[in-house]
Design an enzyme around this catalytic site. Structure first.
Site, PDB file in Angstrom:
ATOM      1  N   GLU A  73       0.819  -1.215   0.000  1.00  0.00           N
ATOM      2  CA  GLU A  73       0.000   0.000   0.000  1.00  0.00           C
ATOM      3  C   GLU A  73       0.857   1.272   0.000  1.00  0.00           C
ATOM      4  OE1 GLU A  73      -3.866  -1.914   2.331  1.00  0.00           O
ATOM      5  OE2 GLU A  73      -2.513  -0.562   3.407  1.00  0.00           O
ATOM      6  N   GLU A 114      -6.659  -7.605  -0.957  1.00  0.00           N
ATOM      7  CA  GLU A 114      -7.156  -7.565   0.417  1.00  0.00           C
ATOM      8  C   GLU A 114      -8.568  -7.000   0.468  1.00  0.00           C
ATOM      9  OE1 GLU A 114      -4.846  -5.354   3.220  1.00  0.00           O
ATOM     10  OE2 GLU A 114      -2.928  -6.021   2.403  1.00  0.00           O
TER      11      GLU A 114
END
EC number: 3.2.1.23
Length: 696
Positions: free
Chosen positions: A176, A332
């Site tokens: 991320e 995710e």
């Protein structure tokens, strides 16, 4: 470097990045057939005798991949330059022996304590001058040479060790990017920023011209005088702030590219990193999509939003669009509640399944969760997991196992694609610029308007792609521009050609205002779109907080009805456009509020105020007619979602009932989740999902 900063690169998508050999780099994770299923696995948090239990339960649940190593730098490299792969060898071999493919992370989002001790100068410094230290997640300064060297070293060591391992499906670089920190104001960033600006502008004269430094006497006479846009007495030059956002994104991307290229020297397995579409404002995904082999995304519901299925769809559509329509990887999401929102609402029974299938409906060929087994310690111990604290007797576990069975039944969906004839424009650079200080109204927000127009299209059961203003738009009958504050002359010309060639363009207020340097376009507000829209914006007329205006809409039959708007109005001078709706009151009373202009074979619409949802639907209904579109699902409830994925031989119609009442949908074929035939009408209970295979 990820891209040369000297010019704004036309965004494309997920073809292999610079240096890739397209003949040897796969376009999908290796060895994952059907719809891939799994999640983040952090076995280092558990004794090794738990690993065998984990793998057995993964097989019971139908898991086909596990993402490992994302946060394990200190275990892989316990001392600088000293590697220990023994534990990871055992883990990878265990997963391989049980038929579970490995998505191998580079752990570079969490440098070890020894790195901070050895390189304290590599810490991120905030805009207020505060150095950030160890103990959290997130990276150090992306401009620090020591960090770049260490990250590349560990990525290379992992690739040398596991690059040809038969279990390896995909490389997962970092985690991320841009979260939780994107901007760095350290000395390393300062020197790197000056280098970036030299490459972009060449000379100080060019920099001064593009930044408009004659304003407030900011002109630079030496490169050493150029600083970072740190906290100052008043507003910093917005052109500098915009370039610093570009630079910060570039530095993160350069870190990714350095790791990716180190891996590619030893492995032909494709490389990705997990995006956060619309959730991370610091990364320009059109640029990032060019650098990865497989586009992947993380998505978490906003628990405070009662209709968060709409924003889920929006994020999925952007991810698919960044992938140029190719299947993408949901790296995710959560089985139930997260742990980091103000109020972490648990998912209701069936919501895990419905959320996951919604991502698949919109192009995902892999479904992953964070994480496999719930953590007992640390900041994320209250985050839900595939195997929750309550264990295998829990509802969540039962739903995880049942969903694995669902995915086996949907294997043939893999590789099919979503098609759309409507595009919504999104440009992260424009959002960066619009979000800076001293704009006409703090209530004008690019993300808010984009979400509002997207929601209106979703309510009309219209499946959309996202597009950059520079993209080829010829395949779309309708293009909506909710927030194009920054619009280059070339991109405006592209939109104007689109209209002239027969397209229908709908433009919202505060668009076409500045160029790529945040300078107002010559000719005034909206000047580059004047030909397409047939008007000039003479003056902004934003509203006070809480004020609203009435807008009178003239129907084709001559009748009138009123719409409600707030936040913003414009004073317009028409140059060929027809008035569709007028202001009944407010600062622009009597003036045009919504216009339509015939240009070439197409039409340009302009909406000069913030209409409510009913008003947006009124505009879209008229624009659909211009575009020759008939939205499907007119008789469906607002919360029934229908999306079609087209394969080589079959269409796959996903019907997701997010509402509280059963829904009936006209479709014929075979329902894959139950194995039952459907002849004409399909009834989908509240909260349920159906997937119907039909011939083209």
């Amino acid at each position: 470097m990820a891209d040369h900063p000297a010019a704004r690169t036309t965004p494309s998508s997920a073809a292999p990045g610079p240096g890739a050999d397209a003949a040897t780099v796969s376009v999908w994770a290796q060895g994952l057939d059907g719809i891939a299923y799994g999640g983040d696995y952090n076995p280092e948090q558990w004794p090794e005798d738990v690993w065998a239990e984990d793998v057995a339960l993964m097989r019971e649940a139908g898991v086909t991949f596990a993402t490992v190593g994302v946060f394990s730098w200190v275990l892989v490299e316990p001392e600088e330059g000293v590697f220990d792969f023994a534990w990871l060898d055992r883990l990878v071999d265990l997963l391989h022996a049980n038929g579970i493919r490995v998505v191998l992370g580079t752990p570079t989002a969490v440098p070890p304590a020894w790195f901070y001790r050895s390189h304290p100068d590599a810490r991120v410094v905030t805009r207020d001058g505060v150095p950030l230290g160890f103990g959290s997640r997130g990276m150090v300064s992306p401009s620090a040479p020591a960090y770049r060297a260490a990250a590349t070293r560990v990525a290379r060591a992992l690739a040398e060790r596991y690059g040809t391992h038969p279990a390896l499906a995909l490389w997962h670089v970092h985690n991320e990017y841009g979260v939780p920190v994107a901007e760095d104001y350290s000395e390393h960033a300062l020197h790197a920023f000056r280098d970036w600006l030299r490459a972009r502008y060449g000379t100080l004269d060019e920099l001064n011209a593009r930044w408009g430094t004659t304003f407030w006497g900011q002109r630079y006479g030496d490169w050493e005088e150029v600083g970072l846009p740190a906290a100052a007495a008043s507003v910093i030059n917005p052109a500098e702030r915009l370039d610093f956002a570009r630079f910060s994104d570039h530095q993160l991307r350069a870190c990714f590219v350095a790791e990716r290229d180190a891996i590619r020297a030893h492995s032909d397995v494709p490389v990705t990193t997990n995006f956060m579409a619309f959730a991370c404002e610091s990364t320009d995904l059109w640029q990032w999509g060019r650098e990865v082999d497989v586009v992947s995304n993380d998505h978490y519901l906003d628990a405070a939003d009662p209709r968060n299925q709409v924003t889920l769809a929006q994020a999925a559509d952007l991810t698919r669009s960044v992938a140029q329509g190719r299947p993408w990887f949901l790296m995710e999401h959560s089985t139930s509640a997260v742990n980091w929102q103000p109020r972490n609402v648990a998912k209701q029974p069936g919501e895990l399944r419905r959320n996951s299938l919604q991502h698949i409906a919109r192009g995902a060929d892999a479904v992953g969760f964070f994480q496999w087994r719930a953590s007992r310690s640390g900041a994320e111990k209250f985050h839900s997991a595939m195997l929750p604290h309550a264990g295998t007797g829990s509802r969540v576990w039962r739903e995880v196992v049942e969903f694995g069975t669902d995915l086996e039944r949907l294997a043939e969906v893999r590789g099919s694609r979503v098609r759309s004839r409507v595009a919504v424009l999104w440009d992260q650079e424009s959002a960066w610029a619009q979000g800076l200080e001293w704009r006409p109204s703090v209530d004008v927000d690019a993300a808010e308007r984009t979400a509002a127009w997207y929601r209106a299209l979703w309510d009309d059961h219209v499946t959309v792609d996202f597009a950059h203003p520079s993209n080829d738009l010829a395949s779309y009958a309708l293009v909506v521009a909710p927030a194009s504050y920054l619009l280059t002359a070339d991109d405006a010309a592209n939109l104007t050609r689109y209209v002239a060639d027969g397209g229908t363009l709908v433009v919202s207020y505060f668009s076409g205002i500045v160029d790529e340097h945040d300078a107002v376009h010559a000719g005034g507000y909206g000047a580059p779109l004047r030909a397409a829209l047939g008007l000039t914006v003479e003056e902004f007329a934003p509203l006070r907080a809480g004020d609203a205006v009435r807008v009178t809409w003239a129907d084709d039959g001559g009748s009138h009805h009123e719409l409600v708007a707030d936040t913003w109005t414009d004073h317009l001078a028409l140059e060929g456009a027809d008035v569709v709706a007028s202001y009944a009151d407010g600062p622009a009373a009597g003036g045009p509020a919504v216009t339509r202009h015939a240009h070439g074979r197409g039409h340009g619409w302009y909406v000069s105020t913030r209409l409510d949802d009913d008003g947006l639907r009124a505009v879209l209904s008229a624009a659909y007619r211009d575009a020759g579109l008939t939205p499907g699902g007119a008789n469906l409830g607002r919360d029934v979602e229908v999306v079609v994925r087209a394969g080589a031989e079959h269409d796959f119609t996903f019907v997701l009932n997010h509402g509280t009442e059963p829904a009936s949908v006209p479709v014929t074929g075979d329902e894959l989740l139950t194995g039952t035939p459907v002849d004409g009408w399909l009834k989908v209970p509240a909260g349920e999902v159906a997937v119907v295979r039909s011939s083209h």
